[in-house]
Design a protein around this motif. Structure first.
Motif, PDB file in Angstrom:
ATOM      1  N   UNK A  32      16.211 -90.712  56.937  1.00  0.00           N
ATOM      2  CA  UNK A  32      16.089 -90.288  58.326  1.00  0.00           C
ATOM      3  C   UNK A  32      16.686 -91.286  59.311  1.00  0.00           C
ATOM      4  N   UNK A  33      16.791 -92.558  58.891  1.00  0.00           N
ATOM      5  CA  UNK A  33      17.332 -93.571  59.800  1.00  0.00           C
ATOM      6  C   UNK A  33      18.814 -93.363  60.076  1.00  0.00           C
ATOM      7  N   UNK A  34      19.493 -92.554  59.226  1.00  0.00           N
ATOM      8  CA  UNK A  34      20.932 -92.340  59.395  1.00  0.00           C
ATOM      9  C   UNK A  34      21.246 -91.208  60.371  1.00  0.00           C
ATOM     10  N   UNK A  35      20.244 -90.470  60.824  1.00  0.00           N
ATOM     11  CA  UNK A  35      20.498 -89.301  61.670  1.00  0.00           C
ATOM     12  C   UNK A  35      19.686 -89.391  62.950  1.00  0.00           C
ATOM     13  N   UNK A  36      20.170 -88.643  63.950  1.00  0.00           N
ATOM     14  CA  UNK A  36      19.508 -88.647  65.253  1.00  0.00           C
ATOM     15  C   UNK A  36      18.549 -87.458  65.413  1.00  0.00           C
ATOM     16  N   UNK A  37      18.470 -86.598  64.391  1.00  0.00           N
ATOM     17  CA  UNK A  37      17.584 -85.437  64.492  1.00  0.00           C
ATOM     18  C   UNK A  37      16.921 -85.200  63.138  1.00  0.00           C
ATOM     19  N   UNK A  38      15.870 -84.420  63.152  1.00  0.00           N
ATOM     20  CA  UNK A  38      15.146 -84.088  61.936  1.00  0.00           C
ATOM     21  C   UNK A  38      15.710 -82.784  61.381  1.00  0.00           C
ATOM     22  N   UNK A  39      16.474 -82.892  60.277  1.00  0.00           N
ATOM     23  CA  UNK A  39      17.114 -81.698  59.697  1.00  0.00           C
ATOM     24  C   UNK A  39      16.039 -80.727  59.204  1.00  0.00           C
ATOM     25  N   UNK A  40      16.145 -79.453  59.564  1.00  0.00           N
ATOM     26  CA  UNK A  40      15.125 -78.475  59.159  1.00  0.00           C
ATOM     27  C   UNK A  40      15.325 -77.905  57.758  1.00  0.00           C
ATOM     28  N   UNK A  41      16.311 -78.429  57.005  1.00  0.00           N
ATOM     29  CA  UNK A  41      16.611 -77.867  55.686  1.00  0.00           C
ATOM     30  C   UNK A  41      15.404 -77.969  54.768  1.00  0.00           C
ATOM     31  N   UNK A  42      15.172 -76.915  54.004  1.00  0.00           N
ATOM     32  CA  UNK A  42      14.023 -76.874  53.103  1.00  0.00           C
ATOM     33  C   UNK A  42      14.306 -77.662  51.824  1.00  0.00           C
ATOM     34  N   UNK A  43      13.242 -78.154  51.231  1.00  0.00           N
ATOM     35  CA  UNK A  43      13.326 -78.767  49.909  1.00  0.00           C
ATOM     36  C   UNK A  43      13.388 -77.661  48.864  1.00  0.00           C
ATOM     37  N   UNK A  44      14.309 -77.786  47.900  1.00  0.00           N
ATOM     38  CA  UNK A  44      14.523 -76.747  46.893  1.00  0.00           C
ATOM     39  C   UNK A  44      14.154 -77.293  45.518  1.00  0.00           C
ATOM     40  N   UNK A  45      13.295 -76.556  44.832  1.00  0.00           N
ATOM     41  CA  UNK A  45      12.965 -76.960  43.472  1.00  0.00           C
ATOM     42  C   UNK A  45      14.190 -76.803  42.572  1.00  0.00           C
ATOM     43  N   UNK A  46      14.298 -77.696  41.605  1.00  0.00           N
ATOM     44  CA  UNK A  46      15.475 -77.695  40.733  1.00  0.00           C
ATOM     45  C   UNK A  46      15.597 -76.380  39.964  1.00  0.00           C
ATOM     46  N   UNK A  47      14.473 -75.811  39.558  1.00  0.00           N
ATOM     47  CA  UNK A  47      14.522 -74.553  38.809  1.00  0.00           C
ATOM     48  C   UNK A  47      15.111 -73.428  39.667  1.00  0.00           C
ATOM     49  N   UNK A  48      14.742 -73.411  40.944  1.00  0.00           N
ATOM     50  CA  UNK A  48      15.253 -72.385  41.859  1.00  0.00           C
ATOM     51  C   UNK A  48      16.759 -72.552  42.048  1.00  0.00           C
ATOM     52  N   UNK A  49      17.203 -73.806  42.212  1.00  0.00           N
ATOM     53  CA  UNK A  49      18.627 -74.076  42.412  1.00  0.00           C
ATOM     54  C   UNK A  49      19.421 -73.694  41.172  1.00  0.00           C
ATOM     55  N   UNK A  50      18.899 -74.026  39.988  1.00  0.00           N
ATOM     56  CA  UNK A  50      19.585 -73.678  38.744  1.00  0.00           C
ATOM     57  C   UNK A  50      19.670 -72.166  38.556  1.00  0.00           C
ATOM     58  N   UNK A  51      18.573 -71.462  38.919  1.00  0.00           N
ATOM     59  CA  UNK A  51      18.599 -70.001  38.822  1.00  0.00           C
ATOM     60  C   UNK A  51      19.648 -69.402  39.757  1.00  0.00           C
ATOM     61  N   UNK A  52      19.805 -70.003  40.953  1.00  0.00           N
ATOM     62  CA  UNK A  52      20.804 -69.504  41.899  1.00  0.00           C
ATOM     63  C   UNK A  52      22.215 -69.687  41.352  1.00  0.00           C
ATOM     64  N   UNK A  53      22.453 -70.812  40.683  1.00  0.00           N
ATOM     65  CA  UNK A  53      23.769 -71.067  40.099  1.00  0.00           C
ATOM     66  C   UNK A  53      24.038 -70.072  38.977  1.00  0.00           C
ATOM     67  N   UNK A  54      23.036 -69.839  38.117  1.00  0.00           N
ATOM     68  CA  UNK A  54      23.201 -68.883  37.016  1.00  0.00           C
ATOM     69  C   UNK A  54      23.463 -67.482  37.563  1.00  0.00           C
ATOM     70  N   UNK A  55      22.747 -67.097  38.629  1.00  0.00           N
ATOM     71  CA  UNK A  55      22.958 -65.787  39.239  1.00  0.00           C
ATOM     72  C   UNK A  55      24.385 -65.646  39.769  1.00  0.00           C
ATOM     73  N   UNK A  56      24.883 -66.704  40.407  1.00  0.00           N
ATOM     74  CA  UNK A  56      26.248 -66.666  40.946  1.00  0.00           C
ATOM     75  C   UNK A  56      27.272 -66.550  39.829  1.00  0.00           C
TER      76      UNK A  56
END
Length: 429
Positions: A364-388
């Motif tokens: 957070x020290x590298x940015x001037x704002x709090x990014x609203x991006x969500x934390x993604x579980x690795x299983x969810x990310x892997x499933x998205x890649x497999x789906x693509x």
């Protein structure tokens, strides 16, 4: 007042060539000799052996001298003393009181550096140790010895600088002619034929191709290093221990595409032999097609582009370090701030899991704002890649045709166009 009568008695001095011992101790002068040749050629090797034999016999033939030792440096330059182990050992023995006089063939054998020559002869003179230069007939303990020594040492240094200038001119002329000289003993992938030309070593060339292939597949320098060591593969020097710098040098060496960039470094000072990277201080010469290539220009340029990409991973101006530790490292970007996602171990209220988070949220020290991006579980990310991947496979007729068209336009297009493009990219790089 009666005048005093003075009586002066002269006590004659005892002539001593050089000794640190008292008059009662002096019986024989302890004499050592210093010999040196600057190259390993057969002719110089004969001169080296002749010097050693000559001074051994010469010192032993004098009844008033005691033979100490012959100190001899073989194949070492005389412009500095840093790598002259025998010379430095001789000076240490002089300081330890083991030697009264040093004999050498000439000033140029003792040192081609005026400052070094005067420095060490003065140091020995302060210890009452003579240095006798046979060719110039100079004894440093004589009153006129240092004057002559200064003049002759300057001439020896000037001769060395003149020889160096001639060698540089010869190298530059050879470079202008496009004559490439490579030490194949340290160059992985190549050897030399009977005529001295670079030829490919098939077994080593396969190692080079493997390094390029693994790098383009996403491996880092460290991962390639460990992979080669695990398989017991030797580097160009014949060692099984690799360094990341070895991998980088192989991946950036233009000689693997059959070209050669000459005069990458240059000698800054003749006396201390210091070399520096040539960043425009001297002319460079690029020789195309000097030998057979192991790597194609297309693959080489892809590697250079990937090296540049990894070294300049700056999403939205934020400096990030490239990682290839995981399959998706450096490939997942935040849709809000454009920063990369990083794999982290997360302990959320005692529940441990592996997640991917936007680096802007992690650091957070590298940015001037709090990014609203969500934390993604690795299983969810892997499933998205497999789906693509499955979605692309389901539309493989469309995707394959488009992919084939792109490949043909970039790889299998007109050879002349591809070569011209590669040459332009190489020149820009």
């Amino acid at each position: 007042m009666q005048a005093l009568t003075q009586n002066v008695t002269v006590i004659p001095a005892r002539k001593r060539v050089g000794s640190q011992r008292t008059a009662a101790q002096v019986q024989k002068i302890r004499v050592a000799a210093y010999c040196r040749v600057s190259t390993d050629s057969e002719e110089q090797e004969t001169s080296y052996e002749a010097q050693v034999q000559h001074y051994t016999d010469y010192i032993r033939s004098r009844p008033d001298w005691e033979f100490v030792e012959i100190y001899a440096d073989d194949g070492i330059s005389g412009t500095n003393t840093r790598k002259r182990e025998e010379f430095n050992r001789m000076i240490a023995d002089c300081e330890a009181g083991k030697i009264d006089m040093v004999i050498t063939k000439s000033i140029s054998r003792f040192s081609r550096n005026t400052l070094d020559c005067l420095k060490y002869t003065r140091k020995l003179k302060a210890l009452n140790i003579a240095v006798f230069f046979e060719k110039e007939n100079i004894n440093t303990l004589d009153s006129k010895g240092e004057v002559l020594l200064t003049i002759m040492a300057s001439l020896a240094q000037q001769e060395s600088e003149s020889l160096s200038a001639n060698v540089r001119m010869g190298i530059q002329f050879r470079n202008q002619q496009g004559k490439v000289q490579v030490n194949h003993n340290w160059f992985l992938g190549y050897t030399k034929d009977a005529d001295g030309n670079l030829v490919i070593d098939p077994a080593q060339a396969e190692i080079v191709r493997r390094i390029y292939r693994e790098y383009l597949e996403g491996a880092s320098f460290l991962q390639i290093k460990r992979s080669l060591e695990a398989d017991g593969i030797e580097n160009g020097a014949g060692h099984k221990k690799w360094h990341e710098s070895n991998i980088q040098q192989i991946l950036t060496n233009e000689k693997y595409i059959g070209d050669a960039l000459l005069q990458k470094t240059y000698t800054v000072s003749v006396l201390d032999k210091k070399r520096s990277t040539n960043n425009g201080q001297r002319p460079k010469y690029y020789v195309e097609g000097s030998h057979e290539a192991i790597i194609s220009k297309y693959v080489f340029m892809r590697v250079q582009s990937e090296i540049a990409r990894r070294a300049n991973l700056n999403p939205d101006g934020k400096r990030r370090v490239y990682s290839s530790r995981y399959a998706l490292s450096g490939m997942v970007y935040c849709g809000h701030c454009g920063d990369i996602y990083r794999r982290v171990k997360w302990n959320n209220r005692g529940c441990k899991s592996t997640v991917w988070r936007c680096v802007s949220r992690v650091l957070k020290k590298d940015v001037d704002f709090d990014c609203p991006a969500r934390t993604v579980k690795e299983e969810v990310l892997q499933d998205a890649v497999v789906t693509a991947v499955n979605d692309a496979y389901a539309r493989k007729n469309i995707v394959t045709a488009l992919l084939k068209q792109n490949i043909e336009s970039t790889v299998f297009g007109d050879p002349e166009d591809r070569l011209a493009m590669a040459d332009k990219e190489l020149a820009d790089l």
